[in-house]
Design a protein around this motif. Structure first.
Motif, mmCIF file in Angstrom:
data_model
loop_
_atom_site.group_PDB
_atom_site.id
_atom_site.type_symbol
_atom_site.label_atom_id
_atom_site.label_comp_id
_atom_site.label_asym_id
_atom_site.label_seq_id
_atom_site.Cartn_x
_atom_site.Cartn_y
_atom_site.Cartn_z
ATOM 1 N N THR A 75 12.755 -1.458 14.049
ATOM 2 C CA THR A 75 13.388 0.046 13.644
ATOM 3 C C THR A 75 13.453 0.040 11.997
ATOM 4 O O THR A 75 14.636 0.426 11.752
ATOM 5 N N PRO A 76 12.353 0.076 11.267
ATOM 6 C CA PRO A 76 12.418 -0.047 9.887
ATOM 7 C C PRO A 76 13.088 1.353 9.160
ATOM 8 O O PRO A 76 13.538 1.500 8.233
ATOM 9 N N TRP A 77 13.084 2.380 10.203
ATOM 10 C CA TRP A 77 13.611 3.744 9.591
ATOM 11 C C TRP A 77 14.958 3.864 9.757
ATOM 12 O O TRP A 77 15.586 4.905 9.303
ATOM 13 N N VAL A 78 15.894 2.893 10.159
ATOM 14 C CA VAL A 78 17.386 2.988 10.377
ATOM 15 C C VAL A 78 17.880 2.920 8.987
ATOM 16 O O VAL A 78 17.249 2.223 7.952
ATOM 17 N N THR A 79 19.143 3.675 8.468
ATOM 18 C CA THR A 79 19.604 3.641 7.176
ATOM 19 C C THR A 79 20.543 2.556 7.254
ATOM 20 O O THR A 79 21.074 2.122 6.399
ATOM 21 N N GLU A 80 21.045 2.043 8.319
ATOM 22 C CA GLU A 80 22.277 0.940 8.193
ATOM 23 C C GLU A 80 22.148 0.073 9.713
ATOM 24 O O GLU A 80 21.454 0.358 10.518
#
Ligand code: SF4
Length: 362
Positions: A75-80
């Motif tokens: 899930t490389p798009w998560v910000t945290e």
């Protein structure tokens, strides 16, 4: 001065709804985040927990660092990334530093929200240093903020009943203060709906207020409803309450009063009040937006802790599901960073829509 603790519920909720509108308008924030629970081994044995496993028992495993990095890479798009685990005596402090460094190297755009005060207490003991020094090391490795979990109820008499091996209330406060002083902010939490009395909740609120007035380091307050299904404490309390349905109803009634109280009693110093769809379900979380909450929490891909206690509300939501829930209730959904800043979309990889919620935890 009104006494919110004694106010009739309907009046209290009206006050909370009005106050939330005044502070936040119709905006409800959320964060695109994931969990990465790197160990289920735990020697603490909290009675409310279905996640931690005694060393040597079925499922008591800790992940290699490359395994955690590979999972987060899905899930490389998560910000945290929220990193939390049990207390595994075999995991050395270097593992924690190296884990943080490896994630920072692989995903420099992600904010690392890592290690509860209980984990930091255990790290201090393993490393033979104080919380200030440990927080300095964790910050240098790349920790951005810490979850303010392990607070449960900050009254030792209650802690002894539900998690007698956990760090004392004063130590929780000491570690959180050390984090804030080191420039590492944290959330503040409460675990409610078990054996606590309203006066314990009041003491808990007073402690949080005192810390916040001193450090200003809490980003938000996150009430967490007790999940009673697959743990010793739930079985005991359900028997005492006359069945699981009666216990569920007690927890729900407590939530309905606690959220507006948090808005009115703590909202002046901790303006962000986060609901928990993992604990309340999406419908309950939407309802709580009318009880004083202004933040929906996160997508929480790979949620495993609540699920391990029998939580019934899944292991991750997509941003569209969160936005639809918020928008459907007449609010405006706004994505935020961990520390409530705005998200610069161009900084993050594009998101793939996952077919199922996410993969299982370890
Ligand atoms: S709540 Fe945390 S410290 Fe307590 S048993 Fe579960 S994993 Fe261990």
């Amino acid at each position: 001065m009104k006494d919110f603790w004694k106010m009739p519920l309907a009046e209290l909720r009206d006050c909370a709804a009005e106050e939330t509108l005044r502070r936040h308008g119709r905006t409800v924030t959320y964060v695109v985040n994931r969990n990465a629970n790197f160990t289920r081994v735990c020697t603490v044995g909290c009675a409310f927990c279905g996640f931690g496993k005694r060393p040597g028992t079925l499922g008591a495993t800790s992940d290699r660092i490359d395994e955690v990095v590979a999972r987060v890479g899905k899930t490389p798009w998560v910000t945290e990334v929220c990193l939390q685990g049990g207390i595994d005596p075999e995991l050395r402090p270097e593992y924690y530093f190296d884990l943080v460094k490896a994630l920072r190297e692989a995903f420099p755009w992600m904010h690392l929200h890592a290690f509860s005060p209980m984990e930091i207490d255990s790290l201090c003991e393993k490393a033979g240093c104080g919380p200030e020094e440990m927080m300095g090391k964790l910050r240098a490795a790349g920790v951005g903020t810490i979850p303010g979990t392990a607070a449960e109820i900050l009254v030792d008499e209650v802690r002894r009943k539900i998690s007698r091996n956990k760090l004392p209330a004063a130590r929780w406060v000491e570690i959180v203060q050390a984090a804030h002083r080191a420039g590492v902010r944290s959330s503040a939490t409460i675990l409610f709906g078990h054996v606590e009395r309203w006066e314990d909740i009041r003491s808990h609120f007073e402690i949080l207020r005192r810390v916040q007035e001193e450090t200003g380091g809490f980003t938000e307050f996150v009430p967490l409803a007790f999940v009673p299904y697959q743990n010793r404490l739930g079985a005991l309390l359900a028997r005492r309450a006359g069945g699981i349905k009666a216990l569920e109803e007690r927890i729900r009634r407590r939530a309905m009063r606690l959220y507006p109280l948090a808005r009115m009693v703590l909202g002046g110093v901790i303006p962000n009040l986060q609901t928990s769809w993992v604990k309340l379900g999406v419908v309950g979380a939407v309802e709580s937006l009318g009880w004083g909450c202004n933040d929906f929490g996160g997508t929480l891909y790979e949620e495993a802790i609540t699920r391990s206690s029998g939580g019934k509300h899944g292991e991750g939501l997509e941003p569209e599901q969160i936005e639809a829930a918020i928008g459907g209730a007449g609010y405006e959904a706004v994505e935020r960073t961990t520390v409530y800043g705005s998200v610069e979309k161009g900084l993050f990889p594009r998101r793939k829509v996952l077919s199922a919620s996410c993969e299982s935890a370890s």
